[in-house]
Design a protein around this motif. Structure first.
Motif, mmCIF file in Angstrom:
data_model
loop_
_atom_site.group_PDB
_atom_site.id
_atom_site.type_symbol
_atom_site.label_atom_id
_atom_site.label_comp_id
_atom_site.label_asym_id
_atom_site.label_seq_id
_atom_site.Cartn_x
_atom_site.Cartn_y
_atom_site.Cartn_z
ATOM 1 N N MET A 254 1.025 -0.787 -0.342
ATOM 2 C CA MET A 254 -0.364 0.273 -0.064
ATOM 3 C C MET A 254 0.814 1.394 -0.098
ATOM 4 O O MET A 254 0.570 2.255 -0.486
ATOM 5 C CB MET A 254 -0.907 0.151 1.454
ATOM 6 N N ALA A 255 1.159 0.938 0.448
ATOM 7 C CA ALA A 255 2.674 2.343 1.289
ATOM 8 C C ALA A 255 3.373 2.690 -0.414
ATOM 9 O O ALA A 255 4.148 3.239 -0.581
ATOM 10 C CB ALA A 255 3.887 2.280 1.887
ATOM 11 N N GLY A 256 3.296 1.507 -1.314
ATOM 12 C CA GLY A 256 4.835 1.548 -2.832
ATOM 13 C C GLY A 256 6.101 1.238 -2.203
ATOM 14 O O GLY A 256 6.613 1.700 -3.157
ATOM 15 N N GLU A 257 6.123 0.736 -1.486
ATOM 16 C CA GLU A 257 7.678 0.523 -0.697
ATOM 17 C C GLU A 257 7.907 -1.228 -0.671
ATOM 18 O O GLU A 257 7.529 -1.783 -0.299
ATOM 19 C CB GLU A 257 8.329 1.117 0.408
ATOM 20 N N TYR A 258 9.242 -1.230 0.089
ATOM 21 C CA TYR A 258 9.212 -2.867 -0.350
ATOM 22 C C TYR A 258 11.056 -2.617 0.886
ATOM 23 O O TYR A 258 11.530 -1.814 0.520
ATOM 24 C CB TYR A 258 9.701 -3.566 -0.936
ATOM 25 N N PRO A 259 10.664 -2.907 1.769
ATOM 26 C CA PRO A 259 11.621 -3.012 2.770
ATOM 27 C C PRO A 259 13.337 -3.583 2.626
ATOM 28 O O PRO A 259 13.261 -3.901 1.933
ATOM 29 C CB PRO A 259 11.767 -3.321 4.617
ATOM 30 N N ASP A 260 14.351 -2.425 2.692
ATOM 31 C CA ASP A 260 16.077 -2.745 2.647
ATOM 32 C C ASP A 260 16.456 -3.705 4.012
ATOM 33 O O ASP A 260 16.861 -4.591 3.522
ATOM 34 C CB ASP A 260 16.933 -1.450 2.444
ATOM 35 N N VAL A 261 15.716 -3.152 4.498
ATOM 36 C CA VAL A 261 15.995 -4.156 5.995
ATOM 37 C C VAL A 261 14.954 -4.376 7.146
ATOM 38 O O VAL A 261 13.746 -2.876 7.019
ATOM 39 C CB VAL A 261 17.320 -2.704 6.894
ATOM 40 N N VAL A 262 14.850 -5.239 7.655
ATOM 41 C CA VAL A 262 13.889 -5.739 8.308
ATOM 42 C C VAL A 262 14.149 -5.635 10.169
ATOM 43 O O VAL A 262 15.270 -6.956 10.307
ATOM 44 C CB VAL A 262 13.335 -7.331 8.230
ATOM 45 N N ILE A 263 13.667 -5.184 11.182
ATOM 46 C CA ILE A 263 14.785 -5.272 12.506
ATOM 47 C C ILE A 263 13.595 -5.951 13.770
ATOM 48 O O ILE A 263 12.573 -4.940 13.445
ATOM 49 C CB ILE A 263 15.022 -3.328 13.194
ATOM 50 N N GLY A 264 14.285 -6.315 14.455
ATOM 51 C CA GLY A 264 13.331 -6.554 15.668
ATOM 52 C C GLY A 264 13.558 -7.059 17.005
ATOM 53 O O GLY A 264 14.923 -7.566 16.567
ATOM 54 N N CYS A 265 13.434 -7.178 17.922
ATOM 55 C CA CYS A 265 14.113 -6.848 19.701
ATOM 56 C C CYS A 265 14.039 -8.926 19.297
ATOM 57 O O CYS A 265 13.384 -9.505 18.919
ATOM 58 C CB CYS A 265 13.626 -6.574 20.427
ATOM 59 N N VAL A 266 14.776 -9.796 20.158
ATOM 60 C CA VAL A 266 14.769 -10.658 20.616
ATOM 61 C C VAL A 266 15.129 -11.244 22.037
ATOM 62 O O VAL A 266 15.656 -10.434 22.306
ATOM 63 C CB VAL A 266 15.553 -11.561 19.395
ATOM 64 N N GLY A 267 14.330 -11.824 22.311
ATOM 65 C CA GLY A 267 14.706 -12.406 23.637
ATOM 66 C C GLY A 267 14.754 -13.810 23.572
ATOM 67 O O GLY A 267 15.254 -14.378 23.268
ATOM 68 N N GLY A 268 13.013 -14.747 23.007
ATOM 69 C CA GLY A 268 13.377 -16.585 22.278
ATOM 70 C C GLY A 268 12.917 -16.061 21.144
ATOM 71 O O GLY A 268 13.568 -16.745 20.591
ATOM 72 N N GLY A 269 12.766 -14.494 20.361
ATOM 73 C CA GLY A 269 12.329 -14.414 18.989
ATOM 74 C C GLY A 269 11.537 -13.996 18.462
ATOM 75 O O GLY A 269 11.251 -14.589 16.894
ATOM 76 N N SER A 270 10.252 -14.895 19.600
ATOM 77 C CA SER A 270 9.490 -14.448 18.526
ATOM 78 C C SER A 270 8.785 -13.456 16.849
ATOM 79 O O SER A 270 7.986 -13.216 16.696
ATOM 80 C CB SER A 270 7.851 -15.551 18.905
ATOM 81 N N ASN A 271 8.722 -12.294 18.332
ATOM 82 C CA ASN A 271 8.275 -11.056 17.877
ATOM 83 C C ASN A 271 8.726 -11.206 16.499
ATOM 84 O O ASN A 271 8.361 -10.297 15.081
ATOM 85 C CB ASN A 271 8.042 -9.935 18.571
ATOM 86 N N PHE A 272 9.793 -10.660 16.578
ATOM 87 C CA PHE A 272 11.100 -10.684 15.513
ATOM 88 C C PHE A 272 11.060 -11.918 14.018
ATOM 89 O O PHE A 272 10.509 -11.566 13.482
ATOM 90 C CB PHE A 272 12.738 -10.725 15.633
ATOM 91 N N ALA A 273 10.249 -12.924 15.069
ATOM 92 C CA ALA A 273 10.274 -14.170 13.805
ATOM 93 C C ALA A 273 8.266 -13.623 12.908
ATOM 94 O O ALA A 273 8.269 -13.871 11.762
ATOM 95 C CB ALA A 273 10.016 -15.315 14.436
ATOM 96 N N GLY A 274 7.943 -13.402 13.734
ATOM 97 C CA GLY A 274 6.684 -12.708 13.357
ATOM 98 C C GLY A 274 6.464 -11.509 11.828
ATOM 99 O O GLY A 274 6.359 -12.521 11.017
#
Lengths: 456, 456
Positions: A254-274
Motif C-alpha cells: 500500500m505504501a508503494g515500498e519494500y524494506p531494505d532492512v527488517v528489524i526486531g528485538c529478540v528474547g526468545g525470538g517470536s516477535n522478530f520472527a513474526g
C-alpha cells in the motif's frame, strides 16, 4: 498519494486466513529436538503430556500454509489487522533520508504481539478437552496475553511470574488477575522445581528458566487436566506470529515500498520472527536482498555471546534439548535489567538462520535503549515497551547511518508492544538511575560446562 | 456484509476537516459568562491573560464549522480516525437484542480523547507566541495529553496534579515527565492559592478546583509568557472533541445503523459532548428521536444532585462565573473515589441542554462501575478507564432493559480511554476493598451558601 499517508490500515477481511510456515521453504534441515534422558530425537508422544496434538503437529509440519481457525480469527478482529505506521515525525527529527516504518502490535488488548499465539494455543487446547493452561512470564507481556486468551476460550490459567517482576510490576499481575488468572511468584513452594531452587537460594529473584520448570511441572503432574503453554522459542509459536509479517507485506505494498532492512528485538525470538519470516521467504525463494537485524540486550546476549549448542529450555533440565544459541540453562539475568528479553536461549529457527548467515545480530545496553525509547515517544507519541525499544534503537542507528552515507533506505521494524506497565523503568532512566550491564564472557564459559552432552 | 464487521475503520482522509460548533444550532441562548468581581458579562479582553485570542473567539463563535488547522490534523493522523467497534462479544454475553457500539478513543497515544483538544490548544497558543502552558490534572488523563501536545508543538508544560492522584498514580506522573512536563503535587507552595489551602489544611488531598486555581494563577502572573489550558467544561474544549462524533456518524453509516441512545460519562463533560453533540444536531435540526444519557459518579453528582446556578470554576474564586449544575466550588471529592469525574461543575452547553430536557443523567457508585468494567474487559479485551466504565455500566443496563422489554435498540457509547494506569483501583475492586460513596445531599445544601451572588 498513498505515499502521503502516515498509517496504513487494512480492514478485517485482510486478516490472514493462514499462518506462514517457513519450514516449507528453509533451504536446510533444522537439527532435531532431542529427548533429555536418551539424547535421541523425540517423537510426538514425548510432547503429548505438555501440548495438544494439533500444536505438536504444527511444530514439525512442512505445510507452507496452516489455516487459522475461525474462532481465533474472530477474536483477532478485536485488534487485527494492526496498523503499519510511517514514522514521519521521527524521520524529520533525525533528518534522515531513510524511510522508517513500524508495525505496531501494541494495539492488541494485551498490549503486545503475544496475544497472536496465545489465542491460537488456547483454542487448540480447548478443542482437545484441556481444562487449563500453565505458563511462565517475565516482564508480564506473555502472561497477560495468555490470561486474556484463556478467558476468551474459557480455560483456567496459572501463571508462574518471575519473582522480581512480580514485585516490580504489580500492574501486570493485576491485569492478569482481572482476566481471572492465578499468578504465582516464581520460584514458588508449589512445585518440586521451585522448592529445589528456594532450598539453594531462598532470595532467588527467579528467572524465566526457573519459571518454565515450574509451569512445565505443574502441567506434567496434572494428569492431563492442564497443559503447558510457551510464549516464544518453539516453531509453532513463531508460526502464529507470522500474521504480523503477512499483514506488513500487504501494507508495505500500500505504501508503494519494500524494506531494505527488517528489524526486531529478540528474547526468545517470536516477535522478530513474526515480522521477519514472511519477508525471509522472499529472500530465500525470490532472492530479494533484504537484511535482517535481530536486536538483543547486552544483559542476555544469546546471539552475540552465546554458543550454538544443544541445551535445555529450562533451568531444572526437564524440557527436551533444543539446538540453539544459548547462555546456558543456569543463566539468571542481572536483577538490574529493566525490560523483557531475559531468556537464556533463542528460537531454533532463528538460530539456524543466524548460523547460516541469513540474519545479523546486535546487542545494546539498556540506557542506549531507553534513550531511543524516549526519543521515539516524543516524536511518535507512543511509549514503547522496553523490549520493543531495542528495535527502535537499531532502527534509529540504521537511519543515522543512512544519513551519514547519504544513502536512503527503507527500514521496517516491529514495535511489538507498548510500555504502559513499564513506567517504573522509565522513571529510573529519567532520574539517571538505570545502570548498564554487560553479561560477562567468563560467565558464558562457565555455563558451557553445564551444557548437556549429546551423542554425536 | 458490512454488518458482519466488528470494527469500523476510516482512513486518514476521513479525519474531519472542521470541528462542529453546536452554538450555531442551539434553539436557545446560553447564559452569559460573568466577571467574578463585577458580576457583569465578560468580554474577550477579560480572558486574554489566560487564553490565546483564537480560543477566546472559538468560545463565543456562532460559525457552524471551524476549520481544523493542518498541523493539528497532521498529528491527529498518529491515531485518528479512531475505531468504532461493535461489542459483539459483550452482546452475546448479555444475551441482548440490542446492538452495542463503542467509539474507542483509548487508541490515542495519551490513552484518551483528551489529546483531541490538547493538540488544538497547544497549536493556537504556539501560533500566538506563548512559551508554555499551565494546567491541572486529576486522574492524569488530561495532564498526559497536554504534556504530549506541548512536546509536539515545542511548548513548556507545567501540570498541577491533585495531590492524592500524584501519590496514587506515579505512572501518570512519569508519563508526563517522559514528555518533558513539570508535574507539581497540588496544593503546592508555589502559588498563593496553594499556600492558602495548605495553611488551612496541610494534609489537603487536593481537588481539581484547587489545582485549577494554582494553574490559573501561575499563568496569570507570568507576564504573558505562560497561558492556561483547560481540559473540559469550556465551549472551545467541547468543540475540539466533536471530531469523535463526526467520525462516529460516518462509521455508524458504514454499519448501516443509527443510534437510538448515545451514552457517555461526564466529569466536566467533554468526552460525552464530543460524541453526542454531532448527533444532538440531528435531534435539534432534523428532529431525530435520539436519547442522550450522561453518566456521572455518585461521588460527584453535579447533574443529579447539584443546582443550576452561577458558580466559580475553581476553589479560590479566580475564574469567571459559569452558569452550570454545580456542587459548589468548595467541593472536594471523597478520597476513596478511584476514578476521574471529580469536578464540581459541568460544561455550560450540556447544562443548558439538560435543563431544557435534551439529555438525561444517571449516577452510579463505583463498585457497580468496576463490575461493568471487568465484565467488559473479559468480553472485549479492552481494560477501560474507570471514567469510561461509567458509560459502560449505563450501556450494559440499557442493553439489559432491551432484553427485558424484548425491544431491540442501537446503543452507542464513548469508550473515552483505557485504564492501564488505573490498575491499583482494579486491584482494590478485585479484593473487595473498593468502597462506595454517595455524596450527601446536606453537603450540597451547605455549599449553596457559598455560591456567588449575581445581579438579576
Amino acid at each position: 498519494m498513498k505515499n502521503e499517508r502516515t498509517r496504513f490500515l487494512l480492514s478485517e477481511e485482510d486478516i490472514p486466513r493462514a499462518y506462514y510456515n517457513i519450514l516449507a521453504d528453509l533451504p536446510f534441515e533444522l537439527p532435531p529436538v532431542l529427548h533429555p534422558a536418551t539424547g535421541r530425537p523425540i517423537g510426538p508422544e514425548d510432547l503429548a503430556p505438555l501440548f495438544p496434538m494439533a500444536l505438536i503437529q504444527q511444530e514439525v509440519s512442512r505445510e507452507r500454509e496452516i489455516e487459522i481457525p475461525e474462532p481465533v480469527r474472530e477474536i483477532y478482529r478485536l485488534y487485527r489487522p494492526t496498523p503499519l505506521i510511517r514514522a514521519r515525525r521521527l524521520e524529520r527529527m533525525l533528518d534522515t533520508p531513510a524511510h522508517i516504518y513500524y508495525k505496531y502490535e501494541g494495539v492488541s488488548p494485551a498490549g503486545s504481539h503475544k496475544l497472536n499465539t496465545a489465542l491460537a494455543q488456547a483454542f487448540y487446547n480447548k478443542q482437545e478437552g484441556v481444562r487449563g493452561l500453565t505458563t511462565e512470564t517475565g516482564a508480564g507481556q506473555w502472561g497477560s496475553a495468555l490470561a486474556m486468551a484463556c478467558r476468551f476460550f474459557d480455560l483456567e490459567c496459572t501463571v508462574f511470574m518471575v519473582k522480581i517482576s512480580y514485585h516490580q510490576k504489580p500492574y501486570r499481575r493485576i491485569l492478569m488477575e482481572t482476566f481471572g488468572a492465578r499468578v504465582i511468584p516464581s520460584p514458588s513452594p508449589e512445585t518440586d522445581a521451585g522448592r529445589k531452587v528456594l532450598a539453594e537460594n531462598p532470595d532467588s529473584p527467579g528467572s524465566l528458566g526457573i519459571a518454565i520448570s515450574e509451569a512445565v511441572e505443574a502441567a506434567a503432574t496434572s494428569g492431563g487436566r492442564l497443559k503447558y503453554s510457551l510464549g516464544s522459542v518453539l516453531n509453532h509459536v513463531l508460526l502464529h506470529q507470522t500474521v504480523i509479517g503477512l499483514e506488513a507485506k500487504k501494507q508495505m505494498e500500500m505504501a508503494g515500498e519494500y524494506p531494505d532492512v527488517v528489524i526486531g528485538c529478540v528474547g526468545g525470538g517470536s516477535n522478530f520472527a513474526g515480522l521477519a519470516l514472511p519477508f525471509m521467504r522472499d529472500r530465500i525463494v525470490e532472492g530479494r536482498p533484504i537484511r535482517f537485524v535481530a536486536v538483543e540486550s547486552t544483559a542476555a546476549p544469546s546471539f552475540t555471546k552465546g554458543v550454538y549448542a544443544y541445551d535445555y529450555g529450562d533451568t531444572v533440565r526437564t524440557t527436551p534439548l533444543l539446538k540453539m544459541y544459548t547462555l546456558g540453562h543456569t543463566f539468571t539475568p542481572a536483577p538490574i535489567h529493566a525490560g523483557g528479553l531475559r531468556y537464556h536461549g533463542m528460537a531454533p529457527i532463528l538460530c539456524a538462520l543466524y548460523e547460516k548467515g541469513y540474519l545479523e545480530a546486535v546487542a545494546y545496553p539498556q540506557t542506549k535503549v531507553f534513550e531511543a525509547a524516549v526519543r521515539f515517544a516524543q516524536a511518535e507519541g507512543i511509549l514503547p515497551a522496553p523490549e520493543s525499544a531495542h528495535a527502535i534503537r537499531a532502527a534509529i542507528d540504521e537511519a543515522l547511518r543512512a544519513k551519514e552515507e547519504g544513502r536512503p533506505r527503507v527500514i521496517l521494524f516491529n514495535l511489538s508492544g507498548h510500555g504502559h506497565f513499564d513506567l517504573a523503568a522509565y522513571d529510573q532512566y529519567l532520574r539517571g538511575e538505570l545502570p548498564d550491564y554487560e553479561y560477562p564472557a567468563e560467565e558464558v564459559l562457565r555455563a558451557l560446562a553445564d551444557l548437556p552432552r549429546v551423542p554425536a
